[in-house]
Design a protein around this motif. Structure first.
Motif, PDB file in Angstrom:
ATOM      1  N   MET A  19       0.831  -1.205   0.000  1.00 17.74           N
ATOM      2  CA  MET A  19       0.000   0.000   0.000  1.00 17.74           C
ATOM      3  C   MET A  19       0.866   1.255   0.000  1.00 17.74           C
ATOM      4  SD  MET A  19      -2.932  -1.176   2.744  1.00 17.74           S
ATOM      5  CE  MET A  19      -3.724   0.423   2.706  1.00 17.74           C
ATOM      6  N   GLN A  20       1.918   1.254   0.786  1.00 14.49           N
ATOM      7  CA  GLN A  20       2.779   2.422   0.848  1.00 14.49           C
ATOM      8  C   GLN A  20       3.531   2.624  -0.456  1.00 14.49           C
ATOM      9  OE1 GLN A  20       4.744   1.272   4.591  1.00 14.49           O
ATOM     10  NE2 GLN A  20       4.009   3.168   5.468  1.00 14.49           N
ATOM     11  N   PHE A  21       3.900   1.532  -1.109  1.00 20.13           N
ATOM     12  CA  PHE A  21       4.555   1.671  -2.405  1.00 20.13           C
ATOM     13  C   PHE A  21       3.613   2.331  -3.416  1.00 20.13           C
ATOM     14  CE2 PHE A  21       5.437   0.174  -6.700  1.00 20.13           C
ATOM     15  CZ  PHE A  21       6.734   0.633  -6.854  1.00 20.13           C
ATOM     16  N   GLY A  22       2.360   1.866  -3.443  1.00 20.57           N
ATOM     17  CA  GLY A  22       1.396   2.460  -4.363  1.00 20.57           C
ATOM     18  C   GLY A  22       1.185   3.936  -4.097  1.00 20.57           C
ATOM     19  N   PHE A  23       1.032   4.289  -2.821  1.00 21.29           N
ATOM     20  CA  PHE A  23       0.823   5.687  -2.443  1.00 21.29           C
ATOM     21  C   PHE A  23       2.069   6.526  -2.744  1.00 21.29           C
ATOM     22  CE2 PHE A  23       1.301   9.039   0.769  1.00 21.29           C
ATOM     23  CZ  PHE A  23       0.129   9.748   0.592  1.00 21.29           C
ATOM     24  N   GLY A  24       3.223   6.039  -2.261  1.00 24.19           N
ATOM     25  CA  GLY A  24       4.449   6.813  -2.414  1.00 24.19           C
ATOM     26  C   GLY A  24       4.864   6.967  -3.856  1.00 24.19           C
ATOM     27  N   ALA A  25       4.788   5.891  -4.636  1.00 25.68           N
ATOM     28  CA  ALA A  25       5.196   5.958  -6.039  1.00 25.68           C
ATOM     29  C   ALA A  25       4.272   6.868  -6.836  1.00 25.68           C
ATOM     30  CB  ALA A  25       5.202   4.553  -6.646  1.00 25.68           C
ATOM     31  N   THR A  26       2.974   6.846  -6.516  1.00 26.54           N
ATOM     32  CA  THR A  26       2.025   7.714  -7.221  1.00 26.54           C
ATOM     33  C   THR A  26       2.346   9.187  -6.977  1.00 26.54           C
ATOM     34  OG1 THR A  26       0.271   6.059  -7.089  1.00 26.54           O
ATOM     35  CG2 THR A  26      -0.408   8.331  -7.481  1.00 26.54           C
ATOM     36  N   LEU A  27       2.552   9.561  -5.714  1.00 28.31           N
ATOM     37  CA  LEU A  27       2.856  10.962  -5.406  1.00 28.31           C
ATOM     38  C   LEU A  27       4.224  11.372  -5.936  1.00 28.31           C
ATOM     39  CD1 LEU A  27       1.568  11.666  -1.785  1.00 28.31           C
ATOM     40  CD2 LEU A  27       0.503  12.182  -3.981  1.00 28.31           C
ATOM     41  N   PHE A  28       5.176  10.462  -5.874  1.00 23.51           N
ATOM     42  CA  PHE A  28       6.512  10.789  -6.361  1.00 23.51           C
ATOM     43  C   PHE A  28       6.489  11.042  -7.868  1.00 23.51           C
ATOM     44  CE2 PHE A  28      10.750   9.629  -7.933  1.00 23.51           C
ATOM     45  CZ  PHE A  28      11.531  10.466  -7.148  1.00 23.51           C
ATOM     46  N   ALA A  29       5.725  10.223  -8.608  1.00 17.35           N
ATOM     47  CA  ALA A  29       5.670  10.357 -10.062  1.00 17.35           C
ATOM     48  C   ALA A  29       4.738  11.481 -10.501  1.00 17.35           C
ATOM     49  CB  ALA A  29       5.225   9.034 -10.689  1.00 17.35           C
ATOM     50  N   ASP A  30       3.624  11.671  -9.773  1.00 21.39           N
ATOM     51  CA  ASP A  30       2.627  12.661 -10.193  1.00 21.39           C
ATOM     52  C   ASP A  30       1.995  13.308  -8.957  1.00 21.39           C
ATOM     53  OD1 ASP A  30       0.747  14.216 -11.424  1.00 21.39           O
ATOM     54  OD2 ASP A  30      -0.442  12.551 -12.227  1.00 21.39           O
ATOM     55  N   PRO A  31       2.668  14.308  -8.359  1.00 16.85           N
ATOM     56  CA  PRO A  31       2.140  14.923  -7.130  1.00 16.85           C
ATOM     57  C   PRO A  31       0.795  15.606  -7.307  1.00 16.85           C
ATOM     58  CG  PRO A  31       4.020  16.163  -7.983  1.00 16.85           C
ATOM     59  CD  PRO A  31       3.959  14.885  -8.768  1.00 16.85           C
ATOM     60  N   SER A  32       0.377  15.854  -8.546  1.00 18.28           N
ATOM     61  CA  SER A  32      -0.929  16.489  -8.760  1.00 18.28           C
ATOM     62  C   SER A  32      -2.083  15.580  -8.353  1.00 18.28           C
ATOM     63  CB  SER A  32      -1.091  16.887 -10.238  1.00 18.28           C
ATOM     64  OG  SER A  32      -1.151  15.726 -11.067  1.00 18.28           O
ATOM     65  N   ARG A  33      -1.811  14.297  -8.145  1.00 16.23           N
ATOM     66  CA  ARG A  33      -2.864  13.347  -7.757  1.00 16.23           C
ATOM     67  C   ARG A  33      -3.083  13.316  -6.246  1.00 16.23           C
ATOM     68  NH1 ARG A  33      -2.296   7.735 -10.833  1.00 16.23           N
ATOM     69  NH2 ARG A  33      -4.404   7.584  -9.988  1.00 16.23           N
ATOM     70  N   ILE A  34      -2.472  14.243  -5.526  1.00 10.41           N
ATOM     71  CA  ILE A  34      -2.588  14.275  -4.074  1.00 10.41           C
ATOM     72  C   ILE A  34      -4.040  14.353  -3.622  1.00 10.41           C
ATOM     73  CG2 ILE A  34      -2.286  16.791  -4.019  1.00 10.41           C
ATOM     74  CD1 ILE A  34      -1.026  14.324  -1.341  1.00 10.41           C
TER      75      ILE A  34
END
Length: 284
Positions: A19-34
């Motif tokens: 779960m943390q990988f999914g969350f962290g990788a998403t924000l790292f790659a595309d912070p606009s999805r916060i």
């Protein structure tokens, strides 16, 4: 022989790591999805750094589960427990920012409490000798005495204390910690308290590493430090236009990824010579 983690703890740790990988990788790659993943908006640099700090626990968690020895898991579990408890505290202080019946709120508090319990139990059980015995075969079976110079231990301890103090400042000052931040968009009270968790988790980890006598206890925290070194530095570079530290304290916080990368790399390079049982650290 040592002790190992119960299988249910390992299962929870793996699930949380995914779960943390999914969350962290998403924000790292595309912070606009916060906005899709978090209860309040964050500017791009801060959102990316939140993702970077989340990714730190992923390799640590997976290594803890794979190696499955208490001596290897103890310091990482303290770091991850500190991170989780302080995130829950930040959310509790600003509970008005959460919608009670939302999935995000359930994941933040419900998932956070479950992970905190999974991290806390083996620390308690290990300290009291209640964990099951480790298996006779596997990675890092034999002790690896680690005798760094006194100066190195002192530097690690002082550095850990510095990050603890910075984390306490973020937690207690809230918006007053703005001079310590380096995002041109500023920082809100909740976000400041949120970032107290990685600072204090890393600070405690450094202090515990400074007291370790077996390199196996140092290995996984060092991997975590290298990870935040890479992801944190890349976060700053990717949002360089928003990088505006305006005080010595802000520069100290901004230097954290680079400092931790160097410390982690040096800890990994300090591995003692292989025992006669094999250079990999595996039992025959």
């Amino acid at each position: 022989m040592g002790m190992r983690l119960p299988n249910w703890v390992r299962a929870v740790i793996v699930i949380s790591a995914v779960m943390q990988f999914g969350f962290g990788a998403t924000l790292f790659a595309d912070p606009s999805r916060i906005a899709l993943l978090w209860p309040w908006p964050l500017p791009p640099l801060t959102a990316r750094l939140l993702g970077a700090s989340t990714l730190v626990s992923v390799p640590m968690a997976l290594l803890v589960v794979w190696i499955n020895r208490y001596i290897v898991a103890a310091i990482p579990l303290v770091m991850m427990l500190t991170y989780r408890v302080l995130q829950l505290l930040a959310g509790a202080i600003h509970h008005d920012r959460f919608v009670l019946d939302s999935v995000v709120t359930l994941n933040y508090f419900g998932g956070g409490l479950l992970m905190a319990a999974a991290f806390a139990y083996p620390l308690f059980a290990g300290a009291t000798g209640r964990l099951p015995p480790a298996k006779e075969h596997g990675p890092l079976l034999t002790a690896m005495p680690w005798p760094p110079p006194r100066l190195a231990r002192a530097v690690l301890s002082v550095l850990g204390a510095v990050y603890l103090v910075l984390g306490i400042a973020f937690l207690t000052l809230g918006a007053g910690a703005k001079p310590l931040w380096f995002d041109a968009a500023g920082i809100t009270p909740l976000t400041a308290r949120l970032f107290a968790s990685p600072l204090m988790g890393l600070g405690l980890g450094l202090i515990l590493v400074s007291r370790a006598s077996d390199w196996r206890a140092v290995f996984v925290p060092a991997i975590g430090m290298v990870t935040i070194g890479v992801t944190g530095t890349l976060s700053i570079l990717l949002d360089w236009s928003a990088f505006q530290p305006q005080s010595a304290g802000a520069w100290a916080v901004a230097a954290t990824p680079a400092v931790l990368f160097l410390v982690g790399a040096m800890l990994l390079l300090s591995r003692p010579p292989a025992s006669p049982r094999g250079s990999t650290g595996y039992a025959p």
